[in-house]
Structures are given as C-alpha cells and as structure tokens.
Design an enzyme around this catalytic site. Sequence first.
Site, short mmCIF file in Angstrom:
data_model
loop_
_atom_site.label_atom_id
_atom_site.label_comp_id
_atom_site.label_asym_id
_atom_site.label_seq_id
_atom_site.Cartn_x
_atom_site.Cartn_y
_atom_site.Cartn_z
N GLU A 1 0.14 -2.59 0.50
CA GLU A 1 0.90 -3.52 -0.35
C GLU A 1 2.35 -3.07 -0.47
O GLU A 1 2.68 -2.26 -1.33
CB GLU A 1 0.27 -3.59 -1.76
CG GLU A 1 -1.05 -4.31 -1.82
CD GLU A 1 -1.63 -4.37 -3.24
OE1 GLU A 1 -1.05 -3.75 -4.16
OE2 GLU A 1 -2.66 -5.04 -3.42
N GLU B 1 -7.86 -7.46 0.31
CA GLU B 1 -8.17 -6.91 -1.01
C GLU B 1 -8.10 -8.02 -2.04
O GLU B 1 -7.21 -8.87 -1.99
CB GLU B 1 -7.15 -5.80 -1.36
CG GLU B 1 -7.50 -5.03 -2.61
CD GLU B 1 -6.45 -3.97 -2.96
OE1 GLU B 1 -6.14 -3.12 -2.11
OE2 GLU B 1 -5.95 -4.03 -4.10
#
Length: 318
Positions: free
Chosen positions: A154, A241
């Site tokens: 991320e 995710e």
Amino acid sequence: MKKIILLSLAILLSANIFAIDPVKQWGQLQVKGAQLCDQQGNPIVLRGVSLGWHNIWPRFYNKKAVKTLKNDWNATVIRAAMGVTTVEDNYLENPTFALQCIEPVIQAAIKNNVYVIIDWHAHEMHTQKAKEFFGKIAQKYGKYPHVIYELYNEPVEDSWESLKQYATEIITEIRRYDPDNIILMGCPHWDQDIHLVAESPLKGFTNIMYTLHFYASTHKEYLRDRMEEAVKKGIPVFVSESGVTEASGDGKIDPESQQLWIDRMEKLKVSWICWSISDKNESCSMLLPRANSTGPWPEDVIKRSGKLTRGYLQKYNK
Ligand code: MG
C-alpha cells in the site's frame, strides 16, 4: 453394511475431498483484457485470506496453517504478508528471518496446489531492495504456477508516475527469470486511487494486475464504483486485501457493506482476499490468542471476522 457405508462417508467428508485443488484445476494463470484467466483462457476468480505481518505473527507462517486454510476454509489463494518496514524485525532489518517465515508458506502452497501471493508489505518505496528480493524469488519459484508476486502492498505518499517507474524496474527484473506468472502492483493512497491507474496503465508487459484494497465499514459505494469504472476501462483489478471492519483494521464490522462488495466483485469477476490470519485484539484479526498456530481451528477460537470470511470462502469457492 449401512453402518460401514455411513462410516466411510463420514471419513470421506472429514477429509474434505470436495475442496477443490486450484492449481491442478487452473494451472498457469494469465490475464486477458481485464480478466484473470486459467491456463486455457477461461475467466476465474481467486478468493482467499491473507496471513498477518510475518514479523508480528510468525507463528502462523507454517505448512499446516496453509493446509488448514486450503482444506478447511476453502481458500484458493493465500497471501504471505512479508513486513518490509514499520514494525521491528522486518525484512530490511532481518531478511533471513523473513525468508524463514515466507518460504515454508510458499512451499506448502506448492505442495497443496493452492495459489500463493508473495506480498512486499510496505508503505514506502525501497526500489533496490525490492528488485533484489523479487529477482531471487523469481529465480527460485518462477517456474511454479502457484506463485503470484505483489510488488508493493500500500503506497501512501508516492505518485502514480513514480510508482510506474518502480513497477517497471521490478517487473523487468522478475521477467528476466519468470516470463509469465501474475504480478500485482499497488496504486496511490493505500491502493484506492485505481482511477489514476485507469488513466495511465503500465505498458509493454503481460500478466500484470493492479491492486485495490477496501475495508467495508469505511469504504463504500464511491470506491466500489471506482473499481467498476476501472474494470470497464479494461484494467485488471485484484483485491489483494480487504476487511469487514474499518480502515484501521479495528472498530465496527459491517457485513452488509461487505456483501455489497462481494456482490460487485463477483459481478465483475474480480479476485479477493480478506485480512487477516492473526490474533491481535482488533476486529479484523480472525483468531483468538489461544488459537493454535496450525489449525484446524474449532469454532470457539475463530472471531466474528474469521467466521464471516470462512463463510464467504466456503460459499463462493466450490
Ligand atoms: Mg513462471
């Protein structure tokens, strides 16, 4: 006789012979347009779970846990989240320990015919280290159709332009050794700015997908719409995710929003993964601290987010 038949049936059921063998069934994956496909070119959807950070929950990085997640939870893909920074004893500080955690997971995935994502779980860019790591992994495991590379969990501060440069370097390195396995790349702002990818995707590579992450209590219709617009523009999206909780990983669980996400992903044939197999005192952690490290896990050690996730996997992966 009846007793023997019933007994045999019970044994067969307990061995879960009805669980699918994903890699046997689908083989070497490929991307066609926006769609993840099997070796023959038929569209497929992978659905699974992510282990938590290896450097916080090394105890779940073992072969039996992989087997449990595949056979009992029906995961067709398992994500190994290799912590690269942020939390101590990470990959940059201790690469030997990181490999000691993730390699048994990769090897168990190969043995159990389940796909595995090798996730560079970072929030900042470390190009040279990532390049060395993925080069080594591709040399060792690129021949196995089980392996999927995730280049950057991320990104937080990086622009899409700088992420494209990063991706180009790492993908070029992986492709020296592995011409075909699926590669996942993150996008700006915790994998939410997929619209920036849609405006300017990477060029010149095959079998690349882009990750979008969501937490159902926080991220709702606007992000679902953003995902759909990207897919409709031809962008291969993979939700590597997601959680049923708030973006912090804690707080309120929102099964209604989660179901809307799943409905949308199923409609678009987008693959998805839930976070995480861990035992922290927070709502996205799926297990209690007293759960053993390997499974199988009885009902009373699985928390609500774990039961929901297992339920989705058992419902959709069949
Ligand atoms: Mg390969």
